[in-house]
Motif scaffolding. Structure first.
Motif, PDB file in Angstrom:
ATOM      1  N   CYS A  32      -2.199  -4.536   3.110  1.00 47.54           N
ATOM      2  CA  CYS A  32      -2.922  -3.714   1.969  1.00 47.54           C
ATOM      3  C   CYS A  32      -1.988  -3.899   0.662  1.00 47.54           C
ATOM      4  N   VAL A  80      -0.123  -1.011   0.186  1.00 43.01           N
ATOM      5  CA  VAL A  80      -0.373   0.146  -0.394  1.00 43.01           C
ATOM      6  C   VAL A  80       1.116   0.612  -0.587  1.00 43.01           C
ATOM      7  N   LEU A 115      -1.166  -1.531   6.426  1.00 41.56           N
ATOM      8  CA  LEU A 115      -0.365  -0.756   5.219  1.00 41.56           C
ATOM      9  C   LEU A 115       0.381  -1.939   4.506  1.00 41.56           C
ATOM     10  N   ARG A 116       1.065  -2.694   5.316  1.00 34.51           N
ATOM     11  CA  ARG A 116       1.640  -3.804   4.723  1.00 34.51           C
ATOM     12  C   ARG A 116       0.717  -4.938   4.366  1.00 34.51           C
ATOM     13  N   ARG A 159      -2.351   9.701   0.017  1.00 25.66           N
ATOM     14  CA  ARG A 159      -1.408   8.932   0.809  1.00 25.66           C
ATOM     15  C   ARG A 159      -0.818   9.761   2.050  1.00 25.66           C
ATOM     16  N   LEU A 194      -8.362   2.854   2.461  1.00 28.14           N
ATOM     17  CA  LEU A 194      -7.240   3.502   2.588  1.00 28.14           C
ATOM     18  C   LEU A 194      -6.643   3.982   1.146  1.00 28.14           C
ATOM     19  N   ARG A 239       4.312   2.933   3.788  1.00 24.92           N
ATOM     20  CA  ARG A 239       4.526   1.715   4.226  1.00 24.92           C
ATOM     21  C   ARG A 239       4.351   1.441   5.650  1.00 24.92           C
ATOM     22  N   CYS A 242      -8.718  -1.870   3.034  1.00 29.26           N
ATOM     23  CA  CYS A 242      -7.797  -1.599   1.777  1.00 29.26           C
ATOM     24  C   CYS A 242      -8.241  -0.634   0.987  1.00 29.26           C
ATOM     25  N   ARG A 258      -3.155   8.683   5.196  1.00 28.05           N
ATOM     26  CA  ARG A 258      -3.461   7.224   5.396  1.00 28.05           C
ATOM     27  C   ARG A 258      -3.253   7.032   6.880  1.00 28.05           C
ATOM     28  N   CYS A 259      -2.042   7.590   7.233  1.00 25.55           N
ATOM     29  CA  CYS A 259      -1.445   7.465   8.761  1.00 25.55           C
ATOM     30  C   CYS A 259      -2.486   8.001   9.712  1.00 25.55           C
ATOM     31  N   CYS A 271       3.546   3.626   9.537  1.00 28.89           N
ATOM     32  CA  CYS A 271       3.080   4.796  10.198  1.00 28.89           C
ATOM     33  C   CYS A 271       3.702   4.819  11.595  1.00 28.89           C
TER      34      CYS A 271
END
Length: 132
Positions: free
Chosen positions: A116, A118, A113-114, A77, A72, A122, A69, A80-81, A124
């Motif tokens: 973490c 962020v 992502l969920r 942002r 990332l 939310r 996390c 990230r994906c 990818c």
């Protein structure tokens, strides 16, 4: 004449700010690749994905999640994906994974992502099973 020069300078400054803002909000692929490399190719996320996808009795679930996390969070942002996809591809190249297991690796990456929490993104778009 001074007013015209001031107007031109103001317009040039406005153009520069808008242009910089667009670049900041939409980095190109090489920008993301540099960020991903700077974050050690998201090695902690790779370890987390491997750990979550493995049936090893020695797993300690979530051991690498916090450090993943953090990696990332250190990325823009918009990158990230790409970073998570890169982490899965690295796992597939370096690991002992069968082609059929790629879907599971991408599913684990999708949930990161969920987990973490962020802000963005939310979710990818990960490759579907038909892509591998």
């Amino acid at each position: 004449m001074a007013k015209l020069a001031l107007l031109v300078a103001t317009l040039a400054l406005a153009f520069f700010v808008v242009n910089a803002s667009i670049y900041r909000n939409h980095p190109d692929r090489s920008w993301c690749e540099r960020q991903i490399r700077r974050e050690d190719n998201l090695r902690q996320c790779q370890k987390y994905i491997e750990e979550e996808s493995s049936d090893s009795p020695y797993n300690r679930p979530g051991r690498y999640l916090d450090s993943c996390c953090q990696q990332l969070e250190n990325l823009e942002r918009e990158c990230r994906c790409d970073g998570l996809k890169h982490a899965v591809r690295q796992q597939l190249e370096e690991g002992e994974w069968e082609r059929e297991e790629a879907g599971e690796l991408y599913q684990v990456a999708q949930m990161i992502l969920r987990k973490c929490n962020v802000e963005e993104p939310r979710r990818c778009d990960m490759p579907s099973r038909r892509w591998f």
